[in-house]
Scaffold this motif. Structure first.
Motif, PDB file in Angstrom:
ATOM      1  N   TYR A 158       0.837  -1.197   0.000  1.00 37.35           N
ATOM      2  CA  TYR A 158       0.000   0.000   0.000  1.00 37.35           C
ATOM      3  C   TYR A 158       0.881   1.260   0.000  1.00 37.35           C
ATOM      4  CZ  TYR A 158      -3.741  -3.191   1.363  1.00 37.35           C
ATOM      5  OH  TYR A 158      -4.641  -4.225   1.398  1.00 37.35           O
ATOM      6  N   TRP A 159       0.281   2.283  -0.475  1.00 39.59           N
ATOM      7  CA  TRP A 159       0.860   3.637  -0.332  1.00 39.59           C
ATOM      8  C   TRP A 159       0.110   4.375   0.778  1.00 39.59           C
ATOM      9  CZ3 TRP A 159       5.279   4.935  -2.307  1.00 39.59           C
ATOM     10  CH2 TRP A 159       5.692   4.485  -3.560  1.00 39.59           C
ATOM     11  N   MET A 160       0.858   5.042   1.629  1.00 38.39           N
ATOM     12  CA  MET A 160       0.258   5.956   2.593  1.00 38.39           C
ATOM     13  C   MET A 160       0.723   7.374   2.243  1.00 38.39           C
ATOM     14  SD  MET A 160       0.475   6.106   6.762  1.00 38.39           S
ATOM     15  CE  MET A 160       2.220   6.524   6.736  1.00 38.39           C
ATOM     16  N   MET A 161      -0.264   8.234   2.009  1.00 35.98           N
ATOM     17  CA  MET A 161       0.070   9.603   1.631  1.00 35.98           C
ATOM     18  C   MET A 161      -0.193  10.544   2.814  1.00 35.98           C
ATOM     19  SD  MET A 161      -1.428  12.075  -1.391  1.00 35.98           S
ATOM     20  CE  MET A 161      -2.763  12.676  -0.363  1.00 35.98           C
ATOM     21  N   LEU A 162       0.850  11.307   3.192  1.00 33.75           N
ATOM     22  CA  LEU A 162       0.751  12.324   4.235  1.00 33.75           C
ATOM     23  C   LEU A 162       0.880  13.712   3.597  1.00 33.75           C
ATOM     24  CD1 LEU A 162       3.173  10.679   6.825  1.00 33.75           C
ATOM     25  CD2 LEU A 162       0.695  10.457   6.722  1.00 33.75           C
ATOM     26  N   GLU A 163       0.504  14.734   4.365  1.00 29.81           N
ATOM     27  CA  GLU A 163       0.681  16.099   3.847  1.00 29.81           C
ATOM     28  C   GLU A 163       2.173  16.377   3.623  1.00 29.81           C
ATOM     29  OE1 GLU A 163      -0.835  15.330   6.564  1.00 29.81           O
ATOM     30  OE2 GLU A 163      -2.852  16.194   6.682  1.00 29.81           O
ATOM     31  N   ARG A 164       2.445  17.095   2.538  1.00 29.29           N
ATOM     32  CA  ARG A 164       3.841  17.399   2.204  1.00 29.29           C
ATOM     33  C   ARG A 164       4.498  18.259   3.289  1.00 29.29           C
ATOM     34  NH1 ARG A 164       4.991  19.898  -3.605  1.00 29.29           N
ATOM     35  NH2 ARG A 164       4.245  17.825  -4.192  1.00 29.29           N
ATOM     36  N   GLU A 165       3.705  19.037   4.020  1.00 26.25           N
ATOM     37  CA  GLU A 165       4.266  19.925   5.029  1.00 26.25           C
ATOM     38  C   GLU A 165       4.988  19.175   6.139  1.00 26.25           C
ATOM     39  OE1 GLU A 165       1.305  20.103   3.781  1.00 26.25           O
ATOM     40  OE2 GLU A 165       1.349  22.021   2.696  1.00 26.25           O
ATOM     41  N   ARG A 166       4.714  17.872   6.254  1.00 29.21           N
ATOM     42  CA  ARG A 166       5.338  17.118   7.337  1.00 29.21           C
ATOM     43  C   ARG A 166       6.849  16.988   7.162  1.00 29.21           C
ATOM     44  NH1 ARG A 166       1.710  13.985  10.491  1.00 29.21           N
ATOM     45  NH2 ARG A 166      -0.427  14.019   9.698  1.00 29.21           N
ATOM     46  N   ILE A 167       7.351  17.126   5.943  1.00 28.34           N
ATOM     47  CA  ILE A 167       8.792  16.948   5.714  1.00 28.34           C
ATOM     48  C   ILE A 167       9.481  18.249   5.343  1.00 28.34           C
ATOM     49  CG2 ILE A 167       8.569  14.546   5.012  1.00 28.34           C
ATOM     50  CD1 ILE A 167       8.840  15.501   2.089  1.00 28.34           C
ATOM     51  N   THR A 168       8.799  19.346   5.442  1.00 28.70           N
ATOM     52  CA  THR A 168       9.438  20.628   5.124  1.00 28.70           C
ATOM     53  C   THR A 168      10.162  21.159   6.347  1.00 28.70           C
ATOM     54  OG1 THR A 168       7.406  21.827   5.677  1.00 28.70           O
ATOM     55  CG2 THR A 168       7.749  21.222   3.366  1.00 28.70           C
ATOM     56  N   GLY A 169      11.268  21.844   6.095  1.00 35.24           N
ATOM     57  CA  GLY A 169      12.007  22.474   7.190  1.00 35.24           C
ATOM     58  C   GLY A 169      11.433  23.849   7.474  1.00 35.24           C
ATOM     59  N   LEU A 170      12.290  24.748   7.891  1.00 31.21           N
ATOM     60  CA  LEU A 170      11.851  26.115   8.149  1.00 31.21           C
ATOM     61  C   LEU A 170      11.459  26.791   6.833  1.00 31.21           C
ATOM     62  CD1 LEU A 170      14.542  27.340  10.708  1.00 31.21           C
ATOM     63  CD2 LEU A 170      12.200  26.661  11.189  1.00 31.21           C
ATOM     64  N   THR A 171      10.352  27.499   6.844  1.00 26.52           N
ATOM     65  CA  THR A 171       9.917  28.200   5.645  1.00 26.52           C
ATOM     66  C   THR A 171      10.760  29.462   5.449  1.00 26.52           C
ATOM     67  OG1 THR A 171       8.298  29.529   6.846  1.00 26.52           O
ATOM     68  CG2 THR A 171       7.586  27.355   6.059  1.00 26.52           C
ATOM     69  N   ARG A 172      10.606  30.080   4.290  1.00 19.20           N
ATOM     70  CA  ARG A 172      11.356  31.308   4.006  1.00 19.20           C
ATOM     71  C   ARG A 172      10.987  32.418   4.981  1.00 19.20           C
ATOM     72  NH1 ARG A 172      11.300  31.782  -2.637  1.00 19.20           N
ATOM     73  NH2 ARG A 172      12.498  29.877  -3.049  1.00 19.20           N
ATOM     74  N   VAL A 173       9.696  32.473   5.319  1.00 16.46           N
ATOM     75  CA  VAL A 173       9.265  33.497   6.273  1.00 16.46           C
ATOM     76  C   VAL A 173       9.914  33.255   7.637  1.00 16.46           C
ATOM     77  CG1 VAL A 173       7.282  34.481   7.496  1.00 16.46           C
ATOM     78  CG2 VAL A 173       7.098  33.883   5.060  1.00 16.46           C
ATOM     79  N   GLN A 174       9.964  31.976   8.060  1.00 13.65           N
ATOM     80  CA  GLN A 174      10.595  31.653   9.339  1.00 13.65           C
ATOM     81  C   GLN A 174      12.096  31.976   9.307  1.00 13.65           C
ATOM     82  OE1 GLN A 174       9.237  27.549   9.379  1.00 13.65           O
ATOM     83  NE2 GLN A 174       7.899  27.967  11.140  1.00 13.65           N
ATOM     84  N   TRP A 175      12.739  31.614   8.186  1.00 12.91           N
ATOM     85  CA  TRP A 175      14.161  31.942   8.064  1.00 12.91           C
ATOM     86  C   TRP A 175      14.363  33.454   8.134  1.00 12.91           C
ATOM     87  CZ3 TRP A 175      18.192  29.217   8.961  1.00 12.91           C
ATOM     88  CH2 TRP A 175      18.222  27.850   8.692  1.00 12.91           C
ATOM     89  N   ALA A 176      13.499  34.205   7.424  1.00  9.28           N
ATOM     90  CA  ALA A 176      13.629  35.662   7.438  1.00  9.28           C
ATOM     91  C   ALA A 176      13.414  36.217   8.845  1.00  9.28           C
ATOM     92  CB  ALA A 176      12.628  36.287   6.459  1.00  9.28           C
ATOM     93  N   GLY A 177      12.435  35.643   9.572  1.00 11.24           N
ATOM     94  CA  GLY A 177      12.194  36.097  10.938  1.00 11.24           C
ATOM     95  C   GLY A 177      13.373  35.843  11.850  1.00 11.24           C
ATOM     96  N   TRP A 178      13.897  34.617  11.800  1.00 12.92           N
ATOM     97  CA  TRP A 178      15.068  34.312  12.635  1.00 12.92           C
ATOM     98  C   TRP A 178      16.277  35.137  12.216  1.00 12.92           C
ATOM     99  CZ3 TRP A 178      14.931  32.344  17.138  1.00 12.92           C
ATOM    100  CH2 TRP A 178      13.951  31.418  17.502  1.00 12.92           C
TER     101      TRP A 178
END
Length: 421
Positions: free
Chosen positions: A114-134
């Motif tokens: 079987y394939w199990m599909m999860l939201e892509r956001e689960r494997i993303t790191g810090l977003t550009r906005v988060q990087w810009a904030g930090w």
């Protein structure tokens, strides 16, 4: 900032990969167990619950599925390693199956895949906005830290600059603190030692000058008395008296040049009245024609004796070397006006003659001690200290001296001084 980004990326990747990997393992394990132990008639409801509540979708894995590889990132490589170590090395990952994007993970129930599909956001790191904030936070902290370090460095330098400025103005500065970083402490110690050495030199020079005044002028006075009493012709007596007077004047110039002036003795001086008085006294000399253009009630901070000596030296310099061609006398113009407003306000004094002037390429030489431009300024009797004394006294008064040729012939000397508060 670049180092910080690299460090954060490297330090954050391990814990993030571990957290995502454990989460994927838990979801796959729980889903596998739920599907295995649920009644066949309830599996559709279970799959619907997984989709609606957890965002998890289960699809049969077909050989004909179009499978895109997972993202080629260090984070994804770490996640794959963690998941495969628990679920088996045959676990597959994909970023898109049959043109449907997501985070796809394969698993088996008995012999079915079987394939199990999860939201892509689960494997993303810090977003550009988060990087810009930090990055903004780190940038602000860096600027604050840099400002603090800069102030700690600039404070000793500011003290050193102020102390050097005090010396330039003839004042003895307070000792600098000999503490702090090694380089600053050593620089302050050397500066304090220099100040003490200069004070000792000034003291020794005062003693030497007092000895010169006594040891030279006493014999000159005795020689003058002997000349008066000697049986000499009038011409010889006048010649010797002139030589003795010139020697005495040269000694006076040496003393004037070397004598220190303490800025602490400066008081408000009515420069307008002083210039009018000096001009009247100079006008009594037969060979001088003095004209004035002096604004009233102008005051400067200074030593009136030194300022009077400065103007007298300028007039005497003009009398000796600025004779108006074809007249046999010297025309001297004295002017004094205020210029500028507020902190830029200055009192400007100008003394100029109508002589032949000085070659432009030799004007700077006039202010050097013991310099006489014989070819440019006529006769050469004196020590060559007249304008050097002027320049030295002007500097001690925190003023500026400018020398240039006057339009129409002659030399113009301009002194710009701060007014009295």
């Amino acid at each position: 900032m670049a180092s910080w980004v690299g460090i954060v990326s490297w330090v954050q990747r391990g814990p993030q990969a571990q957290a995502i990997g454990n989460q994927v393992i838990s979801i796959v394990t729980i889903t596998h167990a739920a599907l295995t132990h649920s009644a066949p008639e309830l599996r559709k409801e279970l799959l619907f619950e997984l989709v609606s509540n957890e965002g998890i979708r289960i699809f049969p894995l077909e050989v004909t599925d179009k499978v895109a590889p997972p993202p080629d990132t260090p984070l994804m490589d770490d996640i794959e390693s963690i998941v495969k170590s628990k679920l088996g090395s045959d676990t597959r990952f994909s970023s898109r199956v049959n043109d449907q994007p997501g985070f796809w993970v394969s698993f088996k129930i008995d012999d079915d895949k079987y394939w199990m599909m999860l939201e892509r956001e689960r494997i993303t790191g810090l977003t550009r906005v988060q990087w810009a904030g930090w990055a903004a936070v780190v940038g602000v902290l860096s600027l604050l830290g840099a400002g603090l370090i800069s102030s700690l460095i600039n404070l000793p330098l500011s003290r050193l600059t102020a102390a050097a400025r005090d010396i330039a103005r003839g004042r003895k500065p307070d000792p600098l603190p000999e503490k702090g970083p090694t380089e600053i402490a050593e620089a302050n110690h050397s500066f304090n030692q220099m100040v003490e050495d200069l004070a000792q030199v000034e003291s020794d020079r005062a003693v030497i000058l007092a000895g010169i005044s006594h040891d030279l002028r006493t014999p000159l006075a005795r020689m003058g008395l002997e000349v008066e009493m000697a049986d000499l012709s009038t011409e010889a007596r006048e010649g010797m008296q002139s030589d003795i007077a010139q020697m005495d004047a040269i000694i006076g110039q040496f003393l004037d040049y070397a004598k220190p002036t303490e800025a602490a003795t400066f008081v408000p001086v009515d420069i307008s009245a002083l210039l009018e008085e000096v001009a009247r006294e100079a006008g009594r000399t037969a060979s001088l024609r003095v004209s004035t253009d002096i604004a009233p009630d102008l005051h400067v901070m200074g030593n009136s004796t030194d300022l009077r000596r400065v103007i007298n030296n300028l007039i005497e310099n003009a009398r000796r070397y600025g004779t108006t061609p074809g007249t046999g006398y010297t025309e001297v113009d004295i002017a004094c006006h205020a210029q500028g407003l507020g902190p830029l306000r200055r009192v400007v004094i100008e003394v100029q003659d109508h002589g032949v002037g000085v070659p432009d390429d030799q004007i700077e030489q006039l202010l050097k001690p013991f310099t006489r431009l014989d070819t440019a300024r006529g006769q050469a009797n004196g020590s060559g200290l007249g304008l050097a004394i002027v320049e030295r006294a002007v500097t001690r008064h925190n003023a500026e001296l400018h020398v240039k040729n006057r339009d129409g012939g002659g030399l113009q000397i301009r002194i710009s001084m701060p007014p009295a508060a």
